[in-house]
Design a protein around this motif. Sequence first.
Motif, PDB file in Angstrom:
ATOM      1  N   PHE A   1       0.808  -1.221   0.000  1.00  0.00           N
ATOM      2  CA  PHE A   1       0.000   0.000   0.000  1.00  0.00           C
ATOM      3  C   PHE A   1       0.843   1.274   0.000  1.00  0.00           C
ATOM      4  O   PHE A   1       0.307   2.360   0.153  1.00  0.00           O
ATOM      5  N   PHE A   2       2.160   1.156  -0.191  1.00  0.00           N
ATOM      6  CA  PHE A   2       3.031   2.336  -0.172  1.00  0.00           C
ATOM      7  C   PHE A   2       2.688   3.285  -1.302  1.00  0.00           C
ATOM      8  O   PHE A   2       2.527   2.881  -2.454  1.00  0.00           O
ATOM      9  N   ARG A   3       2.546   4.564  -0.955  1.00  0.00           N
ATOM     10  CA  ARG A   3       2.405   5.642  -1.940  1.00  0.00           C
ATOM     11  C   ARG A   3       3.205   6.826  -1.453  1.00  0.00           C
ATOM     12  O   ARG A   3       2.961   7.342  -0.367  1.00  0.00           O
ATOM     13  N   ASP A   4       4.178   7.252  -2.221  1.00  0.00           N
ATOM     14  CA  ASP A   4       5.021   8.377  -1.852  1.00  0.00           C
ATOM     15  C   ASP A   4       4.186   9.648  -1.763  1.00  0.00           C
ATOM     16  O   ASP A   4       3.276   9.860  -2.557  1.00  0.00           O
ATOM     17  N   GLU A   5       4.502  10.492  -0.783  1.00  0.00           N
ATOM     18  CA  GLU A   5       3.781  11.767  -0.619  1.00  0.00           C
ATOM     19  C   GLU A   5       3.889  12.642  -1.853  1.00  0.00           C
ATOM     20  O   GLU A   5       2.976  13.394  -2.165  1.00  0.00           O
ATOM     21  N   ASN A   6       5.009  12.556  -2.543  1.00  0.00           N
ATOM     22  CA  ASN A   6       5.238  13.412  -3.707  1.00  0.00           C
ATOM     23  C   ASN A   6       4.678  12.821  -4.997  1.00  0.00           C
ATOM     24  O   ASN A   6       4.833  13.413  -6.052  1.00  0.00           O
ATOM     25  N   ASP A   7       4.051  11.645  -4.907  1.00  0.00           N
ATOM     26  CA  ASP A   7       3.464  11.017  -6.083  1.00  0.00           C
ATOM     27  C   ASP A   7       2.172  11.746  -6.413  1.00  0.00           C
ATOM     28  O   ASP A   7       1.217  11.714  -5.646  1.00  0.00           O
ATOM     29  N   GLY A   8       2.124  12.405  -7.527  1.00  0.00           N
ATOM     30  CA  GLY A   8       0.947  13.171  -7.905  1.00  0.00           C
ATOM     31  C   GLY A   8      -0.108  12.355  -8.614  1.00  0.00           C
ATOM     32  O   GLY A   8      -1.095  12.886  -9.098  1.00  0.00           O
ATOM     33  N   GLY A   9       0.069  11.039  -8.676  1.00  0.00           N
ATOM     34  CA  GLY A   9      -0.863  10.187  -9.406  1.00  0.00           C
ATOM     35  C   GLY A   9      -2.195  10.035  -8.707  1.00  0.00           C
ATOM     36  O   GLY A   9      -2.407  10.508  -7.594  1.00  0.00           O
ATOM     37  N   PRO A  10      -3.122   9.350  -9.358  1.00  0.00           N
ATOM     38  CA  PRO A  10      -4.439   9.125  -8.771  1.00  0.00           C
ATOM     39  C   PRO A  10      -4.369   8.149  -7.602  1.00  0.00           C
ATOM     40  O   PRO A  10      -3.355   7.488  -7.396  1.00  0.00           O
ATOM     41  N   ASP A  11      -5.461   8.069  -6.845  1.00  0.00           N
ATOM     42  CA  ASP A  11      -5.502   7.165  -5.694  1.00  0.00           C
ATOM     43  C   ASP A  11      -5.442   5.704  -6.120  1.00  0.00           C
ATOM     44  O   ASP A  11      -4.913   4.876  -5.414  1.00  0.00           O
ATOM     45  N   GLU A  12      -6.021   5.370  -7.240  1.00  0.00           N
ATOM     46  CA  GLU A  12      -6.072   3.992  -7.710  1.00  0.00           C
ATOM     47  C   GLU A  12      -5.100   3.814  -8.880  1.00  0.00           C
ATOM     48  O   GLU A  12      -4.897   4.736  -9.663  1.00  0.00           O
ATOM     49  N   PRO A  13      -4.504   2.626  -9.016  1.00  0.00           N
ATOM     50  CA  PRO A  13      -3.647   2.377 -10.178  1.00  0.00           C
ATOM     51  C   PRO A  13      -4.466   2.467 -11.465  1.00  0.00           C
ATOM     52  O   PRO A  13      -5.622   2.069 -11.496  1.00  0.00           O
ATOM     53  N   THR A  14      -3.871   3.029 -12.478  1.00  0.00           N
ATOM     54  CA  THR A  14      -4.558   3.156 -13.759  1.00  0.00           C
ATOM     55  C   THR A  14      -3.725   2.475 -14.838  1.00  0.00           C
ATOM     56  O   THR A  14      -2.505   2.402 -14.726  1.00  0.00           O
ATOM     57  N   PRO A  15      -4.376   1.976 -15.895  1.00  0.00           N
ATOM     58  CA  PRO A  15      -3.616   1.313 -16.951  1.00  0.00           C
ATOM     59  C   PRO A  15      -2.794   2.315 -17.762  1.00  0.00           C
ATOM     60  O   PRO A  15      -3.127   3.498 -17.830  1.00  0.00           O
ATOM     61  N   VAL A  16      -1.746   1.827 -18.355  1.00  0.00           N
ATOM     62  CA  VAL A  16      -0.934   2.656 -19.234  1.00  0.00           C
ATOM     63  C   VAL A  16      -1.766   2.916 -20.493  1.00  0.00           C
ATOM     64  O   VAL A  16      -2.288   1.971 -21.106  1.00  0.00           O
ATOM     65  N   PRO A  17      -1.937   4.177 -20.904  1.00  0.00           N
ATOM     66  CA  PRO A  17      -2.768   4.448 -22.073  1.00  0.00           C
ATOM     67  C   PRO A  17      -2.106   3.966 -23.359  1.00  0.00           C
ATOM     68  O   PRO A  17      -0.888   3.861 -23.445  1.00  0.00           O
ATOM     69  N   ASP A  18      -2.945   3.653 -24.335  1.00  0.00           N
ATOM     70  CA  ASP A  18      -2.415   3.282 -25.648  1.00  0.00           C
ATOM     71  C   ASP A  18      -1.752   4.513 -26.265  1.00  0.00           C
ATOM     72  O   ASP A  18      -2.255   5.630 -26.123  1.00  0.00           O
ATOM     73  N   PRO A  19      -0.633   4.323 -26.975  1.00  0.00           N
ATOM     74  CA  PRO A  19      -0.001   5.459 -27.638  1.00  0.00           C
ATOM     75  C   PRO A  19      -0.950   6.061 -28.672  1.00  0.00           C
ATOM     76  O   PRO A  19      -1.732   5.341 -29.300  1.00  0.00           O
ATOM     77  N   PRO A  20      -0.911   7.389 -28.864  1.00  0.00           N
ATOM     78  CA  PRO A  20      -1.799   8.013 -29.848  1.00  0.00           C
ATOM     79  C   PRO A  20      -1.531   7.474 -31.257  1.00  0.00           C
ATOM     80  O   PRO A  20      -0.396   7.267 -31.639  1.00  0.00           O
ATOM     81  N   GLY A  21      -2.593   7.213 -31.978  1.00  0.00           N
ATOM     82  CA  GLY A  21      -2.471   6.711 -33.339  1.00  0.00           C
ATOM     83  C   GLY A  21      -2.159   5.233 -33.425  1.00  0.00           C
ATOM     84  O   GLY A  21      -2.012   4.686 -34.516  1.00  0.00           O
ATOM     85  N   GLN A  22      -2.060   4.562 -32.299  1.00  0.00           N
ATOM     86  CA  GLN A  22      -1.732   3.135 -32.275  1.00  0.00           C
ATOM     87  C   GLN A  22      -3.011   2.313 -32.429  1.00  0.00           C
ATOM     88  O   GLN A  22      -3.977   2.520 -31.716  1.00  0.00           O
ATOM     89  N   LEU A  23      -3.011   1.377 -33.349  1.00  0.00           N
ATOM     90  CA  LEU A  23      -4.148   0.483 -33.498  1.00  0.00           C
ATOM     91  C   LEU A  23      -3.968  -0.686 -32.533  1.00  0.00           C
ATOM     92  O   LEU A  23      -2.858  -1.150 -32.303  1.00  0.00           O
ATOM     93  N   THR A  24      -5.066  -1.166 -31.952  1.00  0.00           N
ATOM     94  CA  THR A  24      -4.982  -2.304 -31.036  1.00  0.00           C
ATOM     95  C   THR A  24      -5.634  -3.517 -31.674  1.00  0.00           C
ATOM     96  O   THR A  24      -6.598  -3.400 -32.436  1.00  0.00           O
ATOM     97  N   LEU A  25      -5.110  -4.691 -31.373  1.00  0.00           N
ATOM     98  CA  LEU A  25      -5.645  -5.923 -31.934  1.00  0.00           C
ATOM     99  C   LEU A  25      -6.889  -6.406 -31.193  1.00  0.00           C
ATOM    100  O   LEU A  25      -7.751  -7.050 -31.763  1.00  0.00           O
ATOM    101  N   CYS A  26      -6.954  -6.132 -29.895  1.00  0.00           N
ATOM    102  CA  CYS A  26      -8.113  -6.543 -29.107  1.00  0.00           C
ATOM    103  C   CYS A  26      -8.326  -5.523 -27.992  1.00  0.00           C
ATOM    104  O   CYS A  26      -7.398  -4.814 -27.602  1.00  0.00           O
TER     105      CYS A  26
END
Length: 131
Positions: free
Chosen positions: A82-107
């Motif tokens: 449950f460690f989260r650094d105080e300086n971590d500006g991310g959201p409270d919950e883990p989020t998936p890595v977004p698809d790169p722009p213009g990248q087609l996905t197979l599924c």
Amino acid sequence: MSLPTYGEVYAKAAEGSPFSNSTEGDAWITNNCQRCIHDKPARNDDYENACPILGVAYCGKTPAEWMRKEGFRLGDQYTCLFFRDENDGGPDEPTPVPDPPGQLTLCPREPFERPGRMFADTKPQEVSVRG
């Protein structure tokens, strides 16, 4: 993934202190808890909202949320799930890595994504031995 309550952590914790002496404990707490967002209330004298995982460790039990490392060095014996650094500006919950722009996905990714980290209960279980 929300922080468990003190009772939930205590119920899963293993018997025995997580550290062999106060030097080990101080080193680990300084490297981890002293910079974690979940223990910030305790640093501001708000002990009612302090980290319940660290509270269980102070009571002489090893929290299941601390995964022991092999070949550790002083202050780096465990990984807190449950460690989260105080300086971590991310959201409270883990989020998936977004698809790169213009990248087609197979599924689509959604059916294969989990809402948080995976955690296996590490509390010892009784087994029967046939001989």
